[in-house]
Design a protein around this motif. Structure first.
Motif, PDB file in Angstrom:
ATOM      1  N   LYS A   1      -6.191  -1.568  -0.106  1.00 34.61           N
ATOM      2  CA  LYS A   1      -5.631  -0.759  -1.188  1.00 34.61           C
ATOM      3  C   LYS A   1      -6.700  -0.350  -2.189  1.00 34.61           C
ATOM      4  CE  LYS A   1      -1.834  -0.616  -4.516  1.00 34.61           C
ATOM      5  NZ  LYS A   1      -0.630  -1.319  -5.027  1.00 34.61           N
ATOM      6  N   THR A   2      -7.595  -1.263  -2.538  1.00 35.75           N
ATOM      7  CA  THR A   2      -8.633  -0.943  -3.523  1.00 35.75           C
ATOM      8  C   THR A   2      -9.744  -0.086  -2.921  1.00 35.75           C
ATOM      9  OG1 THR A   2      -9.761  -3.049  -3.025  1.00 35.75           O
ATOM     10  CG2 THR A   2      -8.215  -3.026  -4.863  1.00 35.75           C
ATOM     11  N   SER A   3      -9.828  -0.030  -1.593  1.00 37.66           N
ATOM     12  CA  SER A   3     -10.888   0.744  -0.943  1.00 37.66           C
ATOM     13  C   SER A   3     -10.474   2.178  -0.642  1.00 37.66           C
ATOM     14  CB  SER A   3     -11.322   0.063   0.362  1.00 37.66           C
ATOM     15  OG  SER A   3     -11.825  -1.234   0.115  1.00 37.66           O
ATOM     16  N   ILE A   4      -9.175   2.439  -0.563  1.00 33.38           N
ATOM     17  CA  ILE A   4      -8.701   3.803  -0.335  1.00 33.38           C
ATOM     18  C   ILE A   4      -8.923   4.624  -1.600  1.00 33.38           C
ATOM     19  CG2 ILE A   4      -6.642   5.209   0.083  1.00 33.38           C
ATOM     20  CD1 ILE A   4      -5.527   2.911   1.727  1.00 33.38           C
ATOM     21  N   PRO A   5      -9.474   5.834  -1.486  1.00 33.15           N
ATOM     22  CA  PRO A   5      -9.642   6.686  -2.667  1.00 33.15           C
ATOM     23  C   PRO A   5      -8.358   6.755  -3.485  1.00 33.15           C
ATOM     24  CG  PRO A   5     -10.705   7.694  -0.775  1.00 33.15           C
ATOM     25  CD  PRO A   5      -9.985   6.475  -0.259  1.00 33.15           C
TER      26      PRO A   5
ATOM     27  N   VAL B   1       0.842  -1.207   0.000  1.00 29.54           N
ATOM     28  CA  VAL B   1       0.000   0.000   0.000  1.00 29.54           C
ATOM     29  C   VAL B   1       0.868   1.245   0.000  1.00 29.54           C
ATOM     30  CG1 VAL B   1      -1.754   1.328   1.256  1.00 29.54           C
ATOM     31  CG2 VAL B   1      -1.902  -1.167   1.176  1.00 29.54           C
ATOM     32  N   GLY B   2       1.836   1.289   0.911  1.00 27.44           N
ATOM     33  CA  GLY B   2       2.692   2.456   1.027  1.00 27.44           C
ATOM     34  C   GLY B   2       2.547   3.115   2.386  1.00 27.44           C
ATOM     35  N   PRO B   3       3.071   4.338   2.538  1.00 25.59           N
ATOM     36  CA  PRO B   3       2.987   5.029   3.824  1.00 25.59           C
ATOM     37  C   PRO B   3       1.545   5.414   4.147  1.00 25.59           C
ATOM     38  CG  PRO B   3       3.927   6.472   2.154  1.00 25.59           C
ATOM     39  CD  PRO B   3       3.817   5.126   1.525  1.00 25.59           C
ATOM     40  N   VAL B   4       1.138   5.138   5.363  1.00 26.19           N
ATOM     41  CA  VAL B   4      -0.216   5.451   5.827  1.00 26.19           C
ATOM     42  C   VAL B   4      -0.137   5.919   7.276  1.00 26.19           C
ATOM     43  CG1 VAL B   4      -1.263   3.692   4.323  1.00 26.19           C
ATOM     44  CG2 VAL B   4      -0.713   3.130   6.704  1.00 26.19           C
TER      45      VAL B   4
END
Length: 309
Positions: free
Chosen positions: A165-169, A56-59
């Motif tokens: 990942k697919t749910s984050i805008p 995903v990356g930084p969150v």
């Protein structure tokens, strides 16, 4: 400025006490960043934890108190958890033991009101799977299929990360470019980096590191050198950079060394442009010319290394 916060996806984890919210956070972060206890109510106020989720990356993960907390103090904790919804981009609602009631209904109503996407995580599946009729009722009630999961066996961890990942805008997953809209393929960027007593020991500061990475990400060429090497380097190489970036404390010296016609900026300004409300910053700069002797100026220094101001 959007939500007045870090420019990375914020994921809030909500649910009743002792549903495994903190264990879920630790799993996603791949490190123990949240306190885990069998005692209900371990997490009190919402706590933000910056980390990187593989794939995903930084969150920023927001750990919250149980939505079924009790007593006067518990009610205040619930209210703080609800207020945190305004800062999230995705909510994970954690449930266990085929339990769904007014607490969960309230949270879903809040998510919908704020237009925040959410996932329902049926946790602790190692202790028992959801009943078919429970899942069917829940799907009909919320239009969401509960994701069956366990932080113990972790067999569906990769699948959960993909769902997140697919749910984050989509726009939030693309990191903003520091220089990408002003440099292109093959451009040479001169990074004039002072190394003196004010520099942190053994490392570059964050804006300098990010500038180097951004240059490389945009298929440009980064040349890093100290300020005393600029004149001789440009003379010997004959290179004419497309852009020069330096530290604000040596801006005058860098300006004297960089040939006319080559844009010159500072690492701090480039970082502020990427992370901040730069239009408002520009709108405020005319006030500088109106300053008079004796005026007071508030300066905020948020660096973690030693400062000299």
């Amino acid at each position: 400025m959007d939500k007045g916060r870090e420019n990375r996806p914020h994921i809030g984890i909500y649910g009743r006490r002792n549903t495994g919210k903190s264990s879920l956070i630790n799993l996603l972060a791949a490190q123990d960043i949240a306190i885990v206890s069998d005692h209900p109510g371990t997490t009190t106020d919402p706590v933000k934890k910056s980390c990187e989720i593989a794939g995903v990356g930084p969150v920023v993960l927001i750990d919250t108190a149980g939505i079924d907390d009790e007593g006067e103090l518990g009610s205040k904790r619930i209210e703080k958890s609800i207020r945190s919804i305004a800062a999230v981009d995705l909510a994970l609602l954690v449930i266990v033991n085929n339990i769904w009631g007014m607490f969960e209904d309230n949270m879903v109503a809040r998510f919908n009101e704020a237009e925040i996407p959410y996932l329902i995580i049926y946790n602790k599946s190692d202790l028992g799977l959801p009943l078919d009729e429970f899942s069917a009722r829940l799907e009909q009630h919320t239009d969401h299929t509960p994701f069956i999961f366990s932080t113990i066996d972790r067999s569906r961890a990769d699948e959960l990360v993909k769902m997140i990942k697919t749910s984050i805008p989509a726009g939030l997953l693309k990191a903003p470019a520091m220089l990408g809209d002003i440099i292109g393929y093959g451009d040479i960027v001169l990074l004039i980096t002072p190394i003196d007593v004010e520099a942190p020991e053994g490392r570059l500061i964050l804006p300098q590191v990010q500038a180097i990475r951004d240059v490389l990400d945009n298929d440009a060429i980064a040349i890093v050198l100290k300020e005393r090497e600029v004149d001789s380097f440009l003379e010997r190489s004959g290179i004419r950079p497309a852009l020069a970036i330096t530290d604000s404390q040596i801006f005058v010296k860098a300006d004297a060394s960089v040939p006319a016609g080559i844009p010159l900026t500072s690492f701090s300004i480039a970082l502020a442009r990427m992370k901040g409300d730069f239009d408002s910053y520009l709108a405020g700069t005319p006030a500088i010319s109106g300053l008079r002797d004796g005026d007071r100026i508030l300066l905020l220094e948020s660096c973690t290394h030693h400062v000299s101001c």
